[in-house]
Design an enzyme around this catalytic site. Sequence first.
Site, mmCIF file in Angstrom:
data_model
loop_
_atom_site.group_PDB
_atom_site.id
_atom_site.type_symbol
_atom_site.label_atom_id
_atom_site.label_comp_id
_atom_site.label_asym_id
_atom_site.label_seq_id
_atom_site.Cartn_x
_atom_site.Cartn_y
_atom_site.Cartn_z
ATOM 1 N N CYS A 77 0.779 8.423 -0.613
ATOM 2 C CA CYS A 77 1.216 7.370 -1.535
ATOM 3 C C CYS A 77 1.347 6.036 -0.790
ATOM 4 O O CYS A 77 0.355 5.515 -0.298
ATOM 5 C CB CYS A 77 2.500 7.786 -2.259
ATOM 6 S SG CYS A 77 2.875 6.741 -3.682
ATOM 7 N N HIS A 175 0.557 12.564 -4.840
ATOM 8 C CA HIS A 175 1.549 13.329 -4.081
ATOM 9 C C HIS A 175 1.139 14.801 -4.074
ATOM 10 O O HIS A 175 1.415 15.525 -5.030
ATOM 11 C CB HIS A 175 2.923 13.199 -4.733
ATOM 12 C CG HIS A 175 3.555 11.866 -4.542
ATOM 13 N ND1 HIS A 175 4.311 11.552 -3.438
ATOM 14 C CD2 HIS A 175 3.533 10.753 -5.310
ATOM 15 C CE1 HIS A 175 4.742 10.306 -3.535
ATOM 16 N NE2 HIS A 175 4.280 9.801 -4.660
ATOM 17 N N GLU A 177 2.477 17.165 -2.516
ATOM 18 C CA GLU A 177 3.689 18.001 -2.507
ATOM 19 C C GLU A 177 4.316 18.135 -3.890
ATOM 20 O O GLU A 177 5.201 18.963 -4.092
ATOM 21 C CB GLU A 177 4.696 17.441 -1.487
ATOM 22 C CG GLU A 177 5.483 16.221 -1.919
ATOM 23 C CD GLU A 177 4.743 14.884 -1.895
ATOM 24 O OE1 GLU A 177 5.390 13.870 -2.197
ATOM 25 O OE2 GLU A 177 3.526 14.848 -1.582
#
Length: 193
Positions: A77, A175, A177
């Site tokens: 990001c 992202h 994750e």
Amino acid sequence: MKIVIINYGAGNIQSIMFAIERLGYKAILSNNPEEILAADKVIFPGVGEASSAMEKLIESGLDCLIPNLKQPVLGICLGMQLMCQSSEEGNTKGLGIFDVDVVKFTSNVKVPQMGWNQIYNLKSDLFREIPENEFMYLVHSFYAPSCPEAIATTHYDVEYASALHKNNFYGTQFHPEKSGDIGEKILGNFLNI
């Protein structure tokens, strides 16, 4: 494997730590240059505003360290955006790793782009066994335009680079994750590079 997540006060760190643990690895948080240099893999997260995040990197000397790392580095990001030449956000000079300038979405679309969007035109080992047009989670108002270093593309108002690669440096605007099983697979691919 020694995995270091760079801790400079502008990262979304817990969710990255948990995702790495789910993959069966442990990561440490550090802003210590010796620990970062000794890592097998480095993750450079980022959440927030570009100019203040860059100030934190400069204060800690990480602005000089990061571009000279030799092991695989993944910017996520804002981390990816700070690895570019510059950002229109706060008129910020970046780390200059990727040869592209980050710009703001036009007023034609709602910003930030928040939620799930598709990635396609996938290239590089980062996307090994990842199908085209998978959905990833994004939250951003600024983007890297399409460029030769793009290894994934997303469409929101314009086509832009949702992932970048140059030498040992990788970046994702999305992202991984927070992008479910496919995002974790992308993180796993990075750890296996």
